[in-house]
Design a protein around this motif. Structure first.
Motif, PDB file in Angstrom:
ATOM      1  N   LYS A 110       4.561 -20.021   1.042  1.00  0.00           N
ATOM      2  CA  LYS A 110       5.967 -19.600   1.094  1.00  0.00           C
ATOM      3  C   LYS A 110       6.862 -20.557   0.312  1.00  0.00           C
ATOM      4  O   LYS A 110       7.962 -20.192  -0.082  1.00  0.00           O
ATOM      5  N   ASN A 111       6.395 -21.782   0.096  1.00  0.00           N
ATOM      6  CA  ASN A 111       7.190 -22.790  -0.598  1.00  0.00           C
ATOM      7  C   ASN A 111       6.956 -22.849  -2.104  1.00  0.00           C
ATOM      8  O   ASN A 111       7.598 -23.642  -2.790  1.00  0.00           O
ATOM      9  N   LEU A 112       6.047 -22.020  -2.616  1.00  0.00           N
ATOM     10  CA  LEU A 112       5.869 -21.967  -4.068  1.00  0.00           C
ATOM     11  C   LEU A 112       7.184 -21.504  -4.690  1.00  0.00           C
ATOM     12  O   LEU A 112       7.853 -20.616  -4.156  1.00  0.00           O
ATOM     13  N   LYS A 113       7.551 -22.093  -5.821  1.00  0.00           N
ATOM     14  CA  LYS A 113       8.862 -21.784  -6.409  1.00  0.00           C
ATOM     15  C   LYS A 113       9.037 -20.291  -6.693  1.00  0.00           C
ATOM     16  O   LYS A 113      10.137 -19.768  -6.571  1.00  0.00           O
ATOM     17  N   GLN A 114       7.958 -19.592  -7.038  1.00  0.00           N
ATOM     18  CA  GLN A 114       8.053 -18.160  -7.326  1.00  0.00           C
ATOM     19  C   GLN A 114       8.246 -17.327  -6.060  1.00  0.00           C
ATOM     20  O   GLN A 114       8.743 -16.204  -6.111  1.00  0.00           O
ATOM     21  N   LEU A 115       7.819 -17.868  -4.906  1.00  0.00           N
ATOM     22  CA  LEU A 115       7.877 -17.110  -3.655  1.00  0.00           C
ATOM     23  C   LEU A 115       9.008 -17.520  -2.732  1.00  0.00           C
ATOM     24  O   LEU A 115       9.460 -16.730  -1.906  1.00  0.00           O
ATOM     25  N   LYS A 116       9.457 -18.743  -2.866  1.00  0.00           N
ATOM     26  CA  LYS A 116      10.461 -19.290  -1.953  1.00  0.00           C
ATOM     27  C   LYS A 116      11.688 -18.381  -1.778  1.00  0.00           C
ATOM     28  O   LYS A 116      12.140 -18.183  -0.655  1.00  0.00           O
ATOM     29  N   PRO A 117      12.228 -17.797  -2.857  1.00  0.00           N
ATOM     30  CA  PRO A 117      13.410 -16.937  -2.673  1.00  0.00           C
ATOM     31  C   PRO A 117      13.174 -15.748  -1.728  1.00  0.00           C
ATOM     32  O   PRO A 117      14.111 -15.274  -1.077  1.00  0.00           O
ATOM     33  N   PHE A 118      11.951 -15.290  -1.619  1.00  0.00           N
ATOM     34  CA  PHE A 118      11.642 -14.145  -0.758  1.00  0.00           C
ATOM     35  C   PHE A 118      11.612 -14.526   0.725  1.00  0.00           C
ATOM     36  O   PHE A 118      11.682 -13.667   1.596  1.00  0.00           O
ATOM     37  N   PHE A 119      11.465 -15.822   0.997  1.00  0.00           N
ATOM     38  CA  PHE A 119      11.323 -16.269   2.389  1.00  0.00           C
ATOM     39  C   PHE A 119      12.519 -17.039   2.900  1.00  0.00           C
ATOM     40  O   PHE A 119      12.551 -17.441   4.062  1.00  0.00           O
ATOM     41  N   GLU A 120      13.520 -17.258   2.069  1.00  0.00           N
ATOM     42  CA  GLU A 120      14.730 -17.932   2.523  1.00  0.00           C
ATOM     43  C   GLU A 120      15.605 -16.956   3.269  1.00  0.00           C
ATOM     44  O   GLU A 120      15.773 -15.813   2.880  1.00  0.00           O
ATOM     45  N   ASN A 121      16.160 -17.425   4.380  1.00  0.00           N
ATOM     46  CA  ASN A 121      17.002 -16.541   5.190  1.00  0.00           C
ATOM     47  C   ASN A 121      18.466 -16.708   4.854  1.00  0.00           C
ATOM     48  O   ASN A 121      18.994 -17.640   4.525  1.00  0.00           O
ATOM     49  N   MET A 123      15.885  -8.366  -4.075  1.00  0.00           N
ATOM     50  CA  MET A 123      14.551  -8.033  -4.535  1.00  0.00           C
ATOM     51  C   MET A 123      13.586  -8.069  -3.355  1.00  0.00           C
ATOM     52  O   MET A 123      13.702  -8.896  -2.470  1.00  0.00           O
ATOM     53  N   LYS A 124      12.635  -7.169  -3.388  1.00  0.00           N
ATOM     54  CA  LYS A 124      11.668  -7.010  -2.305  1.00  0.00           C
ATOM     55  C   LYS A 124      10.299  -7.526  -2.746  1.00  0.00           C
ATOM     56  O   LYS A 124       9.936  -7.396  -3.910  1.00  0.00           O
ATOM     57  N   LEU A 125       9.555  -8.118  -1.812  1.00  0.00           N
ATOM     58  CA  LEU A 125       8.197  -8.585  -2.068  1.00  0.00           C
ATOM     59  C   LEU A 125       7.224  -7.640  -1.381  1.00  0.00           C
ATOM     60  O   LEU A 125       7.288  -7.443  -0.173  1.00  0.00           O
ATOM     61  N   ASP A 126       6.329  -7.048  -2.160  1.00  0.00           N
ATOM     62  CA  ASP A 126       5.302  -6.144  -1.643  1.00  0.00           C
ATOM     63  C   ASP A 126       3.971  -6.886  -1.735  1.00  0.00           C
ATOM     64  O   ASP A 126       3.495  -7.180  -2.833  1.00  0.00           O
ATOM     65  N   VAL A 127       3.389  -7.229  -0.584  1.00  0.00           N
ATOM     66  CA  VAL A 127       2.164  -8.031  -0.543  1.00  0.00           C
ATOM     67  C   VAL A 127       0.939  -7.119  -0.548  1.00  0.00           C
ATOM     68  O   VAL A 127       0.813  -6.213   0.280  1.00  0.00           O
ATOM     69  N   LEU A 128       0.027  -7.393  -1.508  1.00  0.00           N
ATOM     70  CA  LEU A 128      -1.189  -6.599  -1.669  1.00  0.00           C
ATOM     71  C   LEU A 128      -2.402  -7.510  -1.568  1.00  0.00           C
ATOM     72  O   LEU A 128      -2.479  -8.537  -2.244  1.00  0.00           O
ATOM     73  N   ASN A 129      -3.341  -7.133  -0.724  1.00  0.00           N
ATOM     74  CA  ASN A 129      -4.602  -7.855  -0.585  1.00  0.00           C
ATOM     75  C   ASN A 129      -5.686  -7.040  -1.278  1.00  0.00           C
ATOM     76  O   ASN A 129      -5.841  -5.851  -0.992  1.00  0.00           O
ATOM     77  N   VAL A 130      -6.431  -7.693  -2.164  1.00  0.00           N
ATOM     78  CA  VAL A 130      -7.482  -7.003  -2.900  1.00  0.00           C
ATOM     79  C   VAL A 130      -8.784  -7.766  -2.709  1.00  0.00           C
ATOM     80  O   VAL A 130      -8.940  -8.888  -3.194  1.00  0.00           O
ATOM     81  N   TYR A 169       4.408   2.632  -7.679  1.00  0.00           N
ATOM     82  CA  TYR A 169       5.552   2.080  -6.932  1.00  0.00           C
ATOM     83  C   TYR A 169       6.335   0.981  -7.664  1.00  0.00           C
ATOM     84  O   TYR A 169       7.251   0.401  -7.084  1.00  0.00           O
ATOM     85  N   LYS A 170       6.006   0.704  -8.914  1.00  0.00           N
ATOM     86  CA  LYS A 170       6.722  -0.352  -9.641  1.00  0.00           C
ATOM     87  C   LYS A 170       8.186   0.031  -9.845  1.00  0.00           C
ATOM     88  O   LYS A 170       8.517   1.192 -10.046  1.00  0.00           O
ATOM     89  N   ASN A 171       9.059  -0.971  -9.733  1.00  0.00           N
ATOM     90  CA  ASN A 171      10.477  -0.799 -10.049  1.00  0.00           C
ATOM     91  C   ASN A 171      11.096  -2.178 -10.221  1.00  0.00           C
ATOM     92  O   ASN A 171      10.486  -3.179  -9.895  1.00  0.00           O
ATOM     93  N   GLU A 172      12.288  -2.207 -10.732  1.00  0.00           N
ATOM     94  CA  GLU A 172      12.934  -3.483 -11.038  1.00  0.00           C
ATOM     95  C   GLU A 172      13.332  -4.280  -9.791  1.00  0.00           C
ATOM     96  O   GLU A 172      13.642  -5.463  -9.893  1.00  0.00           O
ATOM     97  N   ASP A 173      13.318  -3.649  -8.625  1.00  0.00           N
ATOM     98  CA  ASP A 173      13.720  -4.324  -7.394  1.00  0.00           C
ATOM     99  C   ASP A 173      12.542  -4.792  -6.546  1.00  0.00           C
ATOM    100  O   ASP A 173      12.725  -5.239  -5.417  1.00  0.00           O
TER     101      ASP A 173
END
Length: 134
Positions: A123-134, A1-8, A47-51
């Protein structure tokens, strides 16, 4: 899964600073910036998709469509399942923090200004951590 970061944020200087900081903090090499919520909704719709999960750094106090209205719209058009929201505000009003907790899409409430240390913490929030683990 990919994380797309948006600043508003309606402040273009803030958007510029966020983009630079996110690169330096290894948070996102290509964050996208939007000066209003409507543009952001259009982008997510296109650009929404399941991935892909969109991580939205959302300013609460904006003209036309404020952060609360944006999140209401996100839910009403069924886009909230693709998103995590970080409410970003300079408000020190406790009622804003409490209100943010009523939105399931919100994963944290962040006071401005955001800095590199805060980005590293996020980066350590439980919802975000998987996106930043190598």
């Amino acid at each position: 899964m990919k994380l797309d970061v948006l600043n508003v944020d309606d402040d273009k200087m803030i958007l510029f600073i966020y983009e630079k900081m996110m690169g330096h903090a290894d948070f996102s090499s290509h964050p996208k910036s939007f000066s209003n919520g409507y543009e952001t909704l259009d982008y997510i719709s296109e650009y929404k998709n399941e991935d892909t999960k969109f991580l939205i750094f959302l300013d609460v106090n904006m003209p036309n469509l404020d952060g609360w209205q944006f999140m209401d719209k996100l839910k009403s058009i069924g886009l909230n399942k693709y998103c995590h929201v970080l409410v970003v505000t300079s408000s020190i009003d406790l009622s804003d923090k409490e209100k943010s907790e009523t939105y399931p899409v919100v994963i944290d409430f962040v006071e401005k200004p955001i800095n590199i240390e805060k980005l590293k913490e996020l980066k350590n929030l439980k919802q975000l951590k998987p996106f930043f683990e190598n």
